[in-house]
Scaffold this motif. Structure first.
Motif, short mmCIF file in Angstrom:
data_model
loop_
_atom_site.label_atom_id
_atom_site.label_comp_id
_atom_site.label_asym_id
_atom_site.label_seq_id
_atom_site.Cartn_x
_atom_site.Cartn_y
_atom_site.Cartn_z
N UNK A 56 -81.28 46.31 78.25
CA UNK A 56 -80.53 45.88 78.89
C UNK A 56 -79.13 45.73 78.20
N UNK A 57 -77.77 46.14 78.57
CA UNK A 57 -76.58 45.98 78.20
C UNK A 57 -75.52 45.76 79.49
N UNK A 58 -74.47 45.10 78.79
CA UNK A 58 -73.57 44.57 79.73
C UNK A 58 -72.20 45.42 79.44
N UNK A 59 -71.44 45.92 80.34
CA UNK A 59 -70.19 46.66 80.20
C UNK A 59 -69.24 45.43 79.77
N UNK A 60 -68.71 45.83 78.45
CA UNK A 60 -67.56 44.82 78.06
C UNK A 60 -66.55 44.92 79.06
N UNK A 61 -65.90 43.54 79.52
CA UNK A 61 -64.78 43.52 80.22
C UNK A 61 -63.51 44.13 79.74
N UNK A 62 -63.44 43.94 78.30
CA UNK A 62 -62.16 44.46 77.59
C UNK A 62 -62.41 45.64 76.81
N UNK A 63 -63.45 46.28 77.19
CA UNK A 63 -63.98 47.48 76.39
C UNK A 63 -63.36 48.63 76.88
N UNK A 64 -63.54 49.81 76.57
CA UNK A 64 -62.82 51.15 76.96
C UNK A 64 -63.86 51.71 78.23
N UNK A 65 -64.80 51.23 78.48
CA UNK A 65 -65.59 52.02 79.41
C UNK A 65 -65.27 51.46 80.96
N UNK A 66 -64.53 50.48 80.96
CA UNK A 66 -64.36 49.87 82.43
C UNK A 66 -63.40 50.93 83.04
N UNK A 67 -64.04 51.34 84.61
CA UNK A 67 -63.27 52.54 85.03
C UNK A 67 -63.80 53.91 84.78
N UNK A 91 -70.82 59.82 83.40
CA UNK A 91 -70.66 60.91 82.42
C UNK A 91 -69.66 60.94 81.58
N UNK A 92 -68.52 60.15 82.06
CA UNK A 92 -67.34 60.23 80.90
C UNK A 92 -67.53 59.27 79.89
N UNK A 93 -68.56 58.12 80.30
CA UNK A 93 -68.90 57.23 79.17
C UNK A 93 -70.09 58.06 78.20
N UNK A 94 -70.30 58.96 78.42
CA UNK A 94 -71.52 59.41 77.56
C UNK A 94 -72.81 58.96 77.89
N UNK A 95 -73.05 58.37 79.13
CA UNK A 95 -74.22 57.94 79.44
C UNK A 95 -75.13 58.82 80.26
#
Length: 588
Positions: A219-230, A234-238
């Protein structure tokens, strides 16, 4: 029998019941029994503590250092890499696992052999497309059978030899047992070769299409101040991870399953991945994802000193039956549990609510020192780093193998006793830096040594008080039975004890009974002692009977019924071979 004999039998029964019915540590139970026998006056302090000075017990302790030297230099992986090869069938793969592991187990600690082969076989099974569940239980059985070939092959052999030296003045040589051990290896190997594929499970399912031996959820959380938001998945490499896949997204109060590659990630989305242990390492490399577990944030370890570790819960883990939260796992071990796998399947739900059981495989985030600290502790059966930053010193592997060969030759030619040759080999391992003093200390399993040494007090009390002789009179000799039948009874009773308690304790308890049976029948005691020695090692039916069986349970995804299905015929074949051959080799 006088009251002391009755008291001794009551003590033995209490020990057996306590071992079976409680979760008290084995060494605590047996040291308690030793203390009672001394305080009650049944044994003198010297008699009670004799096990700690027994040559067999001391040899076991010293051989831990020799085995550790072979392990630290990567000698086992070096041999495995040359012998495993590329089999075309499951039968060929079984044979390639069985032969080197049984050979190595004849000369070093079985547990060390299995611990070193498990990761090699898991990786090998991915490459060869042979399921690890078809190979890991044969690995354990090969280690058990190989250990019966020499006197140093298993601690049980050394324990019984120590009893022979102290009570009968007889000492077995290095290869005295090979006349029976080798036929057992050949017959056991043939059984696994022809029947193993049919009797062993193939646990490949939807997730095992990734060639996984066991499955975790991360389990992981998308960091609200990170580069993956939005960004989309596929773009996130997941989308195309090598070791796992995204199974669902938890967003506020709703859950998104089977998310498409175009699904956009939102701040504080909780992502659930399923895959192998390497999946967690792969996800950690993606910037913008943070661990969902708050325990990881609380670890008092700097980020660059952390690593991922896989650990299998042992029978003496102090938090058995408790929830992870109540066991205070993070505080006690300075390690955060990322996921738990049981019988090869991930356990769903909140991590803190999972109740730990023997054989559970944990995926941990912890310090780089964790493996060294807990590899030899009884809390865990197997501890291995997912991405080991300290690879073995392969350049010293030939040196370690030369030391082992020299030790074997010195003992086999009777130039030195086994204890003396083991001392010399351990000293050579330290002198040549095959292993450091600190690692040598950590690899000596003091709990096992304590259990074996304390068990001697029970055997001594059985002999001294006449309890063993009384059991032989009243239980075994109620009918006019031939020595061959009596040998079978002694053998099967030892097997039952071994499956219920530890193999060494079973051998020590049965030894005085075997001697008493032989005396009453006026025949040679050696066939009965050899029967106890081999029967105590022949534990195939349950995962708890022998430590290597339990070690492969989690990584192989086995259930208890899997051991019964293949272990019962293996046990019967081994028994038939042993009972038939022992009187022909060691005459009545």
């Amino acid at each position: 029998m006088d009251y002391e004999a009755y008291l001794t039998i009551a003590t033995v029964v209490t020990v057996l019941l306590t071992l079976l019915a409680t979760k008290i540590a084995t060494d605590v139970i047996l040291m308690g029994a030793l203390g009672f026998l001394v305080i009650s006056g049944i044994l003198t302090p010297t008699e009670g503590l004799y096990g700690f000075a027994n040559p067999g017990v001391m040899t076991i302790a010293i051989l831990y250092v020799v085995s550790a030297g072979l392990k630290e230099t990567g000698a086992i992986q070096w041999i495995a890499g040359h012998l495993l090869g590329n089999p075309k069938t499951t039968q060929q793969a079984t044979l390639k696992v069985f032969l080197p592991s049984s050979f190595l187990s004849a000369f070093m600690n079985n547990t060390a052999v299995v611990a070193m082969f498990i990761p090699s076989i898991q990786e090998w099974s991915k490459r060869t497309k042979v399921p690890a569940s078809k190979l890991l239980l044969p690995l354990s059985y090969a280690a058990i059978l190989g250990g019966t070939c020499t006197l140093i092959g298993t601690s049980t052999n050394l324990v019984v030899d120590g009893l022979l030296q102290s009570t009968q003045g007889l000492s077995l040589s290095m290869f005295s047992l090979i006349w029976l051990g080798l036929p057992l290896v050949l017959i056991g190997g043939m059984f696994l070769y022809f029947c193993g594929d049919k009797l062993l499970p193939n646990r490949q399912g939807a997730v095992e299409q990734l060639d996984l031996a066991r499955e975790y959820s991360v389990d992981v959380i998308v960091d609200k101040s990170g580069p993956l938001v939005g960004k989309t998945i596929e773009e996130a490499g997941l989308r195309n991870l090598s070791h796992g896949y995204l199974i669902e997204i938890h967003r506020q109060s709703r859950m998104i399953t089977a998310a498409s590659p175009d699904t956009e990630l939102a701040a504080e989305d909780r992502l659930i991945f399923v895959g192998s242990p390497e999946c967690a390492r792969e996800i950690r490399l993606i910037r913008g994802l943070a661990p969902a577990s708050k325990d990881i944030e609380k670890l008092q370890i700097t980020h660059h000193e952390r690593c991922l570790v896989e650990a299998v819960i042992g029978p003496e883990f102090t938090g058995l039956g408790q929830s992870i939260k109540n066991s205070r796992f993070r505080t006690r071990f300075q390690a955060a549990i990322i996921s738990v796998s049981r019988n090869g399947q991930r356990i769903e739900g909140k991590i803190g609510d999972i109740r730990l059981q023997v054989g559970d495989t944990l995926l941990l985030e912890t310090s780089q020192d964790f493996v060294g600290q807990y590899r030899s502790r009884r809390d865990f059966l197997l501890v291995s780093a997912i991405n080991d930053s300290t690879p073995p010193a392969f350049d010293k592997a030939p040196t370690a193998l030369i030391i082992l060969f020299t030790m074997i030759m010195l003992s086999a030619t009777s130039l030195l006793t086994i204890l003396e040759s083991a001392l010399l080999a351990a000293g050579a391992m330290l002198a040549t830096r095959c292993i450091t003093v600190a690692k040598a200390r950590r690899n000596i399993d003091l709990t096992v040594i304590t259990v074996i040494a304390a068990s001697f007090s029970l055997g001594t009390a059985m002999t001294k008080t006449g309890a063993a002789e009384a059991i032989a009179n009243n239980l075994f000799l109620s009918a006019d039975l031939s020595p061959w039948v009596m040998l079978g009874i002694v053998y099967f009773l030892t097997v039952i004890f071994t499956e219920m308690i530890t193999n060494n304790a079973a051998a020590i308890l049965m030894f005085p009974i075997a001697i008493a049976v032989a005396d009453k029948m006026d025949v040679n005691y050696l066939p009965f002692v050899i029967a106890v020695m081999f029967a105590a090692s022949a534990s195939f039916i349950t995962p708890l009977g022998y430590q290597t069986n339990l070690m492969v349970m989690g990584p192989g995804g086995y259930h208890s019924r899997d051991y019964m299905k293949i272990g019962l015929p293996m046990s019967l074949i081994t028994a038939a071979c042993s009972i038939s051959l022992i009187p022909l080799i060691w005459h009545f």
